[in-house]
Design an enzyme around this catalytic site. Structure first.
Site, PDB file in Angstrom:
ATOM      1  N   ASN A  39      52.541 -47.366  30.821  1.00  0.00           N
ATOM      2  CA  ASN A  39      53.567 -47.450  31.867  1.00  0.00           C
ATOM      3  C   ASN A  39      53.349 -46.350  32.902  1.00  0.00           C
ATOM      4  OD1 ASN A  39      54.400 -45.727  29.729  1.00  0.00           O
ATOM      5  ND2 ASN A  39      56.523 -45.854  30.337  1.00  0.00           N
ATOM      6  N   GLU A  41      55.529 -44.742  36.138  1.00  0.00           N
ATOM      7  CA  GLU A  41      56.803 -44.707  36.871  1.00  0.00           C
ATOM      8  C   GLU A  41      56.619 -44.046  38.231  1.00  0.00           C
ATOM      9  OE1 GLU A  41      59.308 -42.640  34.062  1.00  0.00           O
ATOM     10  OE2 GLU A  41      59.370 -44.373  32.710  1.00  0.00           O
ATOM     11  N   CYS A  50      55.431 -51.543  33.698  1.00  0.00           N
ATOM     12  CA  CYS A  50      55.323 -51.493  32.233  1.00  0.00           C
ATOM     13  C   CYS A  50      53.862 -51.469  31.763  1.00  0.00           C
ATOM     14  CB  CYS A  50      56.018 -52.698  31.614  1.00  0.00           C
ATOM     15  SG  CYS A  50      57.820 -52.596  31.681  1.00  0.00           S
ATOM     16  N   GLU A  52      52.526 -53.260  29.497  1.00  0.00           N
ATOM     17  CA  GLU A  52      51.976 -54.613  29.341  1.00  0.00           C
ATOM     18  C   GLU A  52      51.383 -55.102  30.670  1.00  0.00           C
ATOM     19  OE1 GLU A  52      54.894 -53.454  28.435  1.00  0.00           O
ATOM     20  OE2 GLU A  52      55.725 -54.498  26.706  1.00  0.00           O
ATOM     21  N   CYS A  83      60.062 -56.073  27.866  1.00  0.00           N
ATOM     22  CA  CYS A  83      61.205 -56.421  28.715  1.00  0.00           C
ATOM     23  C   CYS A  83      61.078 -57.879  29.179  1.00  0.00           C
ATOM     24  CB  CYS A  83      61.289 -55.475  29.914  1.00  0.00           C
ATOM     25  SG  CYS A  83      60.070 -55.817  31.195  1.00  0.00           S
ATOM     26  N   CYS A  86      58.173 -58.703  31.499  1.00  0.00           N
ATOM     27  CA  CYS A  86      56.868 -58.668  30.815  1.00  0.00           C
ATOM     28  C   CYS A  86      56.668 -59.900  29.951  1.00  0.00           C
ATOM     29  CB  CYS A  86      56.740 -57.411  29.971  1.00  0.00           C
ATOM     30  SG  CYS A  86      56.358 -55.966  30.960  1.00  0.00           S
TER      31      CYS A  86
HETATM   32  N1  THU Z   1      58.423 -49.983  29.197  1.00  0.00           N
HETATM   33  C1  THU Z   1      57.181 -50.514  28.991  1.00  0.00           C
HETATM   34  O1  THU Z   1      56.190 -50.011  29.524  1.00  0.00           O
HETATM   35  N2  THU Z   1      57.077 -51.604  28.200  1.00  0.00           N
HETATM   36  C2  THU Z   1      58.109 -52.175  27.528  1.00  0.00           C
HETATM   37  O2  THU Z   1      57.898 -53.151  26.826  1.00  0.00           O
HETATM   38  C3  THU Z   1      59.471 -51.623  27.647  1.00  0.00           C
HETATM   39  C4  THU Z   1      59.628 -50.553  28.667  1.00  0.00           C
HETATM   40  C5  THU Z   1      58.530 -48.778  30.020  1.00  0.00           C
HETATM   41  C6  THU Z   1      59.036 -48.990  31.417  1.00  0.00           C
HETATM   42  C7  THU Z   1      59.587 -47.608  31.754  1.00  0.00           C
HETATM   43  O3  THU Z   1      58.533 -46.781  32.234  1.00  0.00           O
HETATM   44  C8  THU Z   1      60.048 -47.064  30.421  1.00  0.00           C
HETATM   45  O4  THU Z   1      59.409 -47.850  29.421  1.00  0.00           O
HETATM   46  C9  THU Z   1      61.530 -47.114  30.209  1.00  0.00           C
HETATM   47  O5  THU Z   1      62.053 -48.355  30.512  1.00  0.00           O
END
Ligand code: THU
Length: 130
Positions: A39, A41, A50, A52, A83, A86
């Site tokens: 991930n 941000e 994310c 994925e 999520c 994803c």
């Molecule tokens: N996140 C993912 O990378 N994958 C998931 O399946 C759930 C959430 C990340 C997105 C964000 O950077 C952090 O987790 C919190 O939501």
């Protein structure tokens, strides 16, 4: 390297200064190659991109468009499910039965499939009259 080890390794590279929650994803494509993503941000959209999505982008950039299995790992009390967005992204490149392994750093795992995560998916066929 196993898929789970690849996911664990790429998780370390995650850029998650806003949530502090690092996630790693590794998928296998038909060539046998493993594509990994973490991930990422940013200050304007702290939820970022994310892990994925990162792994999918790496796969497409590598010239492949099919997920044969995927593993997602995070340091959570129980395996973290992908999520909603994803799930649709995974469905684009996978079959209903494509295995999804969700894992924690502690070693807890949950084996599921893309179809279980997104039943009744929106698919190209729904636009056949367009
Ligand atoms: N996140 C993912 O990378 N994958 C998931 O399946 C759930 C959430 C990340 C997105 C964000 O950077 C952090 O987790 C919190 O939501």
């Amino acid at each position: 390297m196993s898929l789970i080890d690849a996911a664990r390794r790429v998780r370390e590279t995650a850029y998650a200064p806003y949530s502090g929650f690092k996630v790693g994803a590794a998928l296998r494509a038909p060539s046998g190659r493993i594509y990994a993503g973490c991930n990422v941000e940013n200050v304007a959209y702290p939820e970022g991109t994310c892990a994925e999505a990162g792994a999918i982008a790496a796969m497409v950039a590598g010239g492949e468009t099919e997920i044969t299995e995927i593993c997602v790992i995070a340091d959570s009390p129980h395996p973290t499910p992908p999520c909603g967005g994803c799930r649709q992204k995974l469905a684009e490149f996978a079959r209903e039965g494509t295995p999804v392994l969700l894992a924690t750093l502690d070693g807890e795992t949950l084996a599921t499939t893309v179809g279980e995560l997104l039943p009744g998916r929106f698919a190209a066929g729904h636009m056949d009259r367009a």
